[in-house]
Design a protein around this motif. Structure first.
Motif, PDB file in Angstrom:
ATOM      1  N   ASP A   1      62.028  49.988  85.986  1.00 27.59           N
ATOM      2  CA  ASP A   1      63.477  50.032  85.972  1.00 27.59           C
ATOM      3  C   ASP A   1      63.962  50.921  84.828  1.00 27.59           C
ATOM      4  O   ASP A   1      63.202  51.301  83.937  1.00 27.59           O
ATOM      5  N   GLU A   2      65.256  51.203  84.847  1.00 24.52           N
ATOM      6  CA  GLU A   2      65.833  52.146  83.884  1.00 24.52           C
ATOM      7  C   GLU A   2      65.607  51.716  82.443  1.00 24.52           C
ATOM      8  O   GLU A   2      65.362  52.544  81.569  1.00 24.52           O
ATOM      9  N   ASP A   3      65.693  50.418  82.166  1.00 23.81           N
ATOM     10  CA  ASP A   3      65.586  49.938  80.784  1.00 23.81           C
ATOM     11  C   ASP A   3      64.205  49.372  80.456  1.00 23.81           C
ATOM     12  O   ASP A   3      64.011  48.781  79.392  1.00 23.81           O
ATOM     13  N   GLU A   4      63.224  49.523  81.344  1.00 26.39           N
ATOM     14  CA  GLU A   4      61.896  48.974  81.101  1.00 26.39           C
ATOM     15  C   GLU A   4      60.982  50.008  80.468  1.00 26.39           C
ATOM     16  O   GLU A   4      61.132  51.215  80.680  1.00 26.39           O
ATOM     17  N   ALA A   5      60.009  49.509  79.691  1.00 20.80           N
ATOM     18  CA  ALA A   5      59.018  50.376  79.054  1.00 20.80           C
ATOM     19  C   ALA A   5      57.644  50.060  79.635  1.00 20.80           C
ATOM     20  O   ALA A   5      57.422  48.971  80.185  1.00 20.80           O
ATOM     21  N   ASN A   6      56.739  51.011  79.522  1.00 19.88           N
ATOM     22  CA  ASN A   6      55.375  50.780  80.004  1.00 19.88           C
ATOM     23  C   ASN A   6      54.518  50.080  78.956  1.00 19.88           C
ATOM     24  O   ASN A   6      53.295  50.073  79.058  1.00 19.88           O
ATOM     25  N   TYR A   7      55.153  49.509  77.962  1.00 16.63           N
ATOM     26  CA  TYR A   7      54.487  48.686  76.943  1.00 16.63           C
ATOM     27  C   TYR A   7      55.155  47.319  76.918  1.00 16.63           C
ATOM     28  O   TYR A   7      56.370  47.201  77.113  1.00 16.63           O
ATOM     29  N   ALA A   8      54.349  46.289  76.686  1.00 19.42           N
ATOM     30  CA  ALA A   8      54.869  44.931  76.509  1.00 19.42           C
ATOM     31  C   ALA A   8      54.723  44.537  75.049  1.00 19.42           C
ATOM     32  O   ALA A   8      53.705  44.837  74.411  1.00 19.42           O
ATOM     33  N   TRP A   9      55.709  43.858  74.522  1.00 21.50           N
ATOM     34  CA  TRP A   9      55.801  43.542  73.095  1.00 21.50           C
ATOM     35  C   TRP A   9      55.695  42.038  72.938  1.00 21.50           C
ATOM     36  O   TRP A   9      56.549  41.293  73.411  1.00 21.50           O
ATOM     37  N   LEU A  10      54.633  41.568  72.280  1.00 23.39           N
ATOM     38  CA  LEU A  10      54.426  40.131  72.058  1.00 23.39           C
ATOM     39  C   LEU A  10      54.724  39.814  70.607  1.00 23.39           C
ATOM     40  O   LEU A  10      54.050  40.305  69.697  1.00 23.39           O
TER      41      LEU A  10
END
Length: 443
Positions: free
Chosen positions: A290-299
């Motif tokens: 989606d427009e505001d999504e990144a291909n990294y996840a932040w924990l």
């Protein structure tokens, strides 16, 4: 006017040349982004986070007491590594079971066709989870987050299995400081990696002409060949993902009325330190997001509003662990001194009294006169047990704060009532509840 007709004279002056696209200064853009990365790493919050990361790993390995404090003490030290089992318990308690992967259609179980689709998707997700070893990668992220408070995972492609997967980021993750810990607000993010030169030259994702250029740049004296030692030399790469194009400053030229080359805002750019051109530039690298999504996840284990890195969980336990070790060190030092046998000797009757320190068991020594007047054992008194009592109190407090009590360890004695055991179990559940919810959202 048809497509093959020439435009009227008023629209196109025959003597004037058609407008040309402005040339892009790639060298300046490389310098711009590398300067951005350096400025991010020079910020105070990042510097403090880097120090805490090193300290957390040393603490986990057993380097518990500060060197200055150890020198000031100048006595026996006890370094009981309580943090390591707590950290392992914390991670295992949260990740005790594999995620229960289930896909349920929104319209319930009424539609048989939808149920079949949901079942197929569920089977596929379970296959990817198992085949790409996502359980191990997720656990690595959790342990890194326990030590560093934050960890990142990247969604990328596994060419060996022809599957999309997520993996724990071993490199340094740099992100737009204005996002304040929320990747949906970030304008750019990058992963910094140190990779041997040979692996970069073998990467077929980088165009061949770019890799040939790297050989020329890295070859000593322009020889065109890189020796074995040069191939193993680590190079610093930056995988940059930007939402503001390769040249964010182009808006200044645009507002000034200067010609600006149109370009995609979403880009993947590969940069290398010491190289003044892009190794790779891809438009819209993640069209599936989606427009505001990144291909990294932040924990993030312990979120602090407005702060990117926050405070790691282990710092909350460090003071108690160190206090426990200092109390035990004091107790051992006093008990050792109390257990030492100090012998006073009469030199007139026993001139070689110093040899008592090396006497084997039941050795015989001849003295002149009454043996009782030849030597005397000095009573140094009893050791101080208050430090041991204080250490026991600290240990109980540490169990409560960490949730690593005897119930969690599976070592509950019969002295605990059912109510006491239930309270201890509830305390452990409360301690791990927040991280549990965070991990669920991360997955």
């Amino acid at each position: 006017m048809t497509a093959t007709e020439a435009p009227p004279q008023s629209l196109w002056d025959q003597d004037a040349e058609p407008p040309t696209k402005p040339e892009r200064d790639t060298k300046a853009l490389c310098m711009f982004w590398l300067r951005r990365f350096k400025e991010r790493k020079d910020k105070e919050d990042f510097q403090e986070w880097e120090k805490l990361k090193k300290k957390a790993r040393a603490f986990f390995k057993g380097d518990l007491l500060e060197e200055d404090a150890r020198k000031a003490w100048q006595g026996e030290t006890v370094e009981l590594n309580m943090f390591r089992p707590i950290a392992n318990f914390f991670v295992n308690a949260i990740f005790s079971l594999n995620p229960n992967i289930a896909v349920r259609p929104a319209d319930g179980r009424a539609n048989e066709q939808t149920l079949g689709w949901a079942s197929a998707v569920e089977a596929w997700v379970k296959y990817v989870w198992r085949e790409c070893k996502l359980q191990k990668e997720t656990k690595r992220c959790l342990k890194a987050a326990f030590l560093d408070n934050v960890a990142t995972a990247k969604l990328d492609y596994d060419p060996a299995r022809d599957l999309w997967r997520t993996r724990w980021c071993s490199g340094l993750f740099l992100v737009d400081p204005e996002c304040h810990g929320d990747l949906t607000r970030a304008k750019w993010w990058a992963e910094e990696l140190e990779i041997p030169a040979l692996r970069i030259l073998q990467d077929e994702a980088i165009p061949r002409e770019k890799r040939a250029m790297l050989v020329e740049k890295w070859a000593p004296g322009g020889s065109g060949r890189i020796g074995d030692a040069g191939l193993d030399t680590p190079k610093t790469l930056y995988y940059l993902y930007t939402r503001e194009g390769a040249n964010p400053a182009s808006v200044v030229a645009e507002l000034a009325g200067e010609p600006v080359e149109p370009e995609a805002k979403k880009k993947l750019i590969l940069l290398c330190e010491g190289i003044d051109e892009f190794l790779l530039e891809v438009d819209d690298p993640c069209p599936y997001l989606d427009e505001d999504e990144a291909n990294y996840a932040w924990l993030c284990m312990e979120e602090m509003p407005g702060e990117l890195y926050g405070t790691p969980v282990w710092q909350m336990l460090m003071g108690l662990c160190n206090s426990l070790n200092w109390l035990m060190s004091y107790h051992v030092a006093t008990m050792k001194k109390a257990a030492t046998k100090v012998v006073l000797t009469n030199k007139e009757q026993m001139p070689n009294g110093a040899e008592l320190t090396t006497l084997p068991h039941y050795s015989q020594f001849d003295v002149k006169g009454d043996p009782k007047s030849a030597a005397h054992v000095l009573d140094l008194g009893l050791g101080d047990l208050s430090a041991l009592e204080g250490a026991k109190a600290i240990k109980e407090w540490l169990d409560v704060v960490s949730g690593f009590n005897e119930i969690a360890q599976g070592q509950s004695s019969g002295r605990k009532t059912a109510t006491e055991s239930e309270n201890l179990q509830r305390n452990t559940s409360l301690v791990t509840k927040g991280p549990n919810e965070t991990l669920d959202e991360f997955i």
